[in-house]
Design a protein around this motif. Structure first.
Motif, PDB file in Angstrom:
ATOM      1  N   VAL A 143      34.606  32.885  46.855  1.00  0.00           N
ATOM      2  CA  VAL A 143      34.659  33.333  45.471  1.00  0.00           C
ATOM      3  C   VAL A 143      33.227  33.564  45.008  1.00  0.00           C
ATOM      4  N   ASP A 144      32.960  34.732  44.439  1.00  0.00           N
ATOM      5  CA  ASP A 144      31.611  35.098  43.993  1.00  0.00           C
ATOM      6  C   ASP A 144      31.623  35.301  42.480  1.00  0.00           C
ATOM      7  N   PRO A 145      31.142  34.326  41.695  1.00  0.00           N
ATOM      8  CA  PRO A 145      31.151  34.466  40.232  1.00  0.00           C
ATOM      9  C   PRO A 145      30.239  35.576  39.727  1.00  0.00           C
ATOM     10  N   ASP A 146      29.186  35.930  40.485  1.00  0.00           N
ATOM     11  CA  ASP A 146      28.287  36.992  40.048  1.00  0.00           C
ATOM     12  C   ASP A 146      28.916  38.371  40.259  1.00  0.00           C
ATOM     13  N   ALA A 147      29.443  38.610  41.455  1.00  0.00           N
ATOM     14  CA  ALA A 147      30.110  39.889  41.742  1.00  0.00           C
ATOM     15  C   ALA A 147      31.540  39.914  41.210  1.00  0.00           C
ATOM     16  N   ARG A 148      32.072  38.746  40.846  1.00  0.00           N
ATOM     17  CA  ARG A 148      33.452  38.604  40.349  1.00  0.00           C
ATOM     18  C   ARG A 148      34.454  39.118  41.385  1.00  0.00           C
ATOM     19  N   THR A 149      34.303  38.580  42.576  1.00  0.00           N
ATOM     20  CA  THR A 149      35.182  38.973  43.675  1.00  0.00           C
ATOM     21  C   THR A 149      35.720  37.735  44.385  1.00  0.00           C
ATOM     22  N   LEU A 150      36.780  37.955  45.136  1.00  0.00           N
ATOM     23  CA  LEU A 150      37.335  36.939  46.030  1.00  0.00           C
ATOM     24  C   LEU A 150      37.613  37.605  47.364  1.00  0.00           C
ATOM     25  N   GLU A 151      37.076  37.030  48.430  1.00  0.00           N
ATOM     26  CA  GLU A 151      37.350  37.492  49.790  1.00  0.00           C
ATOM     27  C   GLU A 151      38.190  36.433  50.495  1.00  0.00           C
ATOM     28  N   ALA A 152      39.253  36.861  51.160  1.00  0.00           N
ATOM     29  CA  ALA A 152      40.130  35.946  51.887  1.00  0.00           C
ATOM     30  C   ALA A 152      40.123  36.309  53.361  1.00  0.00           C
ATOM     31  N   LEU A 162      39.187  39.632  57.842  1.00  0.00           N
ATOM     32  CA  LEU A 162      39.225  39.818  56.394  1.00  0.00           C
ATOM     33  C   LEU A 162      40.595  40.338  55.995  1.00  0.00           C
ATOM     34  N   LEU A 163      41.308  39.562  55.180  1.00  0.00           N
ATOM     35  CA  LEU A 163      42.631  39.967  54.715  1.00  0.00           C
ATOM     36  C   LEU A 163      42.551  40.826  53.467  1.00  0.00           C
ATOM     37  N   ALA A 164      41.659  40.487  52.546  1.00  0.00           N
ATOM     38  CA  ALA A 164      41.572  41.237  51.284  1.00  0.00           C
ATOM     39  C   ALA A 164      40.286  40.893  50.573  1.00  0.00           C
ATOM     40  N   LEU A 174      47.531  35.310  47.950  1.00  0.00           N
ATOM     41  CA  LEU A 174      47.008  35.465  49.299  1.00  0.00           C
ATOM     42  C   LEU A 174      47.332  34.243  50.148  1.00  0.00           C
ATOM     43  N   PRO A 175      47.510  34.449  51.460  1.00  0.00           N
ATOM     44  CA  PRO A 175      47.727  33.303  52.342  1.00  0.00           C
ATOM     45  C   PRO A 175      46.551  32.318  52.255  1.00  0.00           C
ATOM     46  N   PRO A 176      46.815  31.030  52.270  1.00  0.00           N
ATOM     47  CA  PRO A 176      48.121  30.404  52.481  1.00  0.00           C
ATOM     48  C   PRO A 176      48.871  30.102  51.179  1.00  0.00           C
ATOM     49  N   PHE A 177      48.413  30.702  50.063  1.00  0.00           N
ATOM     50  CA  PHE A 177      48.993  30.391  48.758  1.00  0.00           C
ATOM     51  C   PHE A 177      49.683  31.606  48.135  1.00  0.00           C
ATOM     52  N   ASP A 178      50.311  32.421  48.986  1.00  0.00           N
ATOM     53  CA  ASP A 178      50.945  33.638  48.508  1.00  0.00           C
ATOM     54  C   ASP A 178      52.304  33.392  47.871  1.00  0.00           C
ATOM     55  N   ALA A 179      52.692  32.133  47.721  1.00  0.00           N
ATOM     56  CA  ALA A 179      53.930  31.819  46.988  1.00  0.00           C
ATOM     57  C   ALA A 179      53.726  31.882  45.482  1.00  0.00           C
ATOM     58  N   ILE A 180      52.462  32.009  45.041  1.00  0.00           N
ATOM     59  CA  ILE A 180      52.160  32.106  43.608  1.00  0.00           C
ATOM     60  C   ILE A 180      51.261  33.311  43.385  1.00  0.00           C
ATOM     61  N   ASN A 197      34.069  41.662  29.632  1.00  0.00           N
ATOM     62  CA  ASN A 197      34.827  42.866  29.934  1.00  0.00           C
ATOM     63  C   ASN A 197      35.280  42.807  31.377  1.00  0.00           C
ATOM     64  N   ALA A 198      36.557  42.716  31.585  1.00  0.00           N
ATOM     65  CA  ALA A 198      37.092  42.674  32.953  1.00  0.00           C
ATOM     66  C   ALA A 198      37.499  44.062  33.388  1.00  0.00           C
ATOM     67  N   ASP A 199      37.094  44.466  34.578  1.00  0.00           N
ATOM     68  CA  ASP A 199      37.497  45.756  35.123  1.00  0.00           C
ATOM     69  C   ASP A 199      38.768  45.566  35.927  1.00  0.00           C
ATOM     70  N   ASP A 200      39.719  46.459  35.712  1.00  0.00           N
ATOM     71  CA  ASP A 200      40.954  46.395  36.493  1.00  0.00           C
ATOM     72  C   ASP A 200      40.689  46.882  37.899  1.00  0.00           C
ATOM     73  N   GLY A 201      41.484  46.401  38.819  1.00  0.00           N
ATOM     74  CA  GLY A 201      41.429  46.959  40.168  1.00  0.00           C
ATOM     75  C   GLY A 201      41.322  45.904  41.223  1.00  0.00           C
ATOM     76  N   GLU A 202      41.546  46.313  42.445  1.00  0.00           N
ATOM     77  CA  GLU A 202      41.420  45.417  43.585  1.00  0.00           C
ATOM     78  C   GLU A 202      41.075  46.242  44.805  1.00  0.00           C
ATOM     79  N   GLY A 203      40.462  45.578  45.775  1.00  0.00           N
ATOM     80  CA  GLY A 203      40.139  46.221  47.035  1.00  0.00           C
ATOM     81  C   GLY A 203      40.874  45.551  48.154  1.00  0.00           C
ATOM     82  N   SER A 204      40.643  46.047  49.349  1.00  0.00           N
ATOM     83  CA  SER A 204      41.294  45.423  50.511  1.00  0.00           C
ATOM     84  C   SER A 204      40.341  45.423  51.682  1.00  0.00           C
TER      85      SER A 204
END
Length: 204
Positions: A143-152, A162-164, A174-180, A197-204
């Protein structure tokens, strides 16, 4: 053993070095080297605490989720001669059936999350990532608070896949917590307070 080899062996950091580190510092030992860094900054703490709450309730306690995990903030892990302190870690109950009454944990985790900061980024994404792979940790999040990203990542055949990569207000499921699912921007305090200001979107 040569005198030089004896000196190298003597110079290797030990658990005593961790115990002797001032309490306002985090201490880890990797490959015989002592690494110390300041306690996390406030945005780092919010992201880590927020993620722990989002995951902990459904997976520790089974609240609107499957349960079956131990999710812990900043556990001290003793893995062979290495000592690391991830921001968050989780064990399936099958992996660690009983919660130990000890100062540290010796069972490798099933999931680890590192919240990146300038002082820890290189270590987290380098030696610690390699160590987690060596120990067979199945899932790793950054989790990167500066870039505001999460890599799994998921460990497959000893290598991290890299899953996402999520950003903005992407849904975290995301696995292993993809039940929520929960919005990634819940981990950023200014978004929660309505000042960011939050930007919408996601990468993979």
């Amino acid at each position: 053993m040569t005198a030089q080899a004896r000196r190298r062996e003597t110079d290797r950091a030990t658990y005593q070095d961790v115990l002797d580190t001032p309490p306002h510092m985090v201490a880890e030992v990797i490959s015989g080297t002592l690494h110390t860094h300041p306690r996390p900054a406030s945005r780092h703490v919010w992201a880590s605490s927020g993620l722990g709450m989002k995951i902990g309730s459904p997976f520790n306690y089974g609240d609107d989720g499957p349960g079956g995990w131990w999710i812990i903030d900043e556990p001290e892990l003793h893995l062979g001669e290495d000592i690391v302190v991830p921001d968050l870690a989780g064990w399936r109950r099958e992996t660690m059936p009983e919660y130990p009454d000890t100062a540290y944990f010796t069972i490798a985790t099933d999931w680890v999350c590192e919240v990146l900061s300038p002082s820890t980024r290189r270590l987290d994404q380098g030696e610690k990532r390699d160590l987690y792979a060596r120990e067979g940790v199945r899932h790793l999040w950054f989790v990167d608070p500066d870039a505001r990203t999460l890599e799994a990542f998921e460990l497959r055949d000893g290598h991290w896949l890299l899953l996402a990569t999520l950003a903005g207000s992407a849904s975290v499921s995301l696995p292993p917590f993809d039940a929520i699912a929960f919005p990634l921007d819940a981990l950023w305090p200014d978004v929660i307070s309505g000042t960011g200001n939050a930007d919408d979107g996601e990468g993979s």
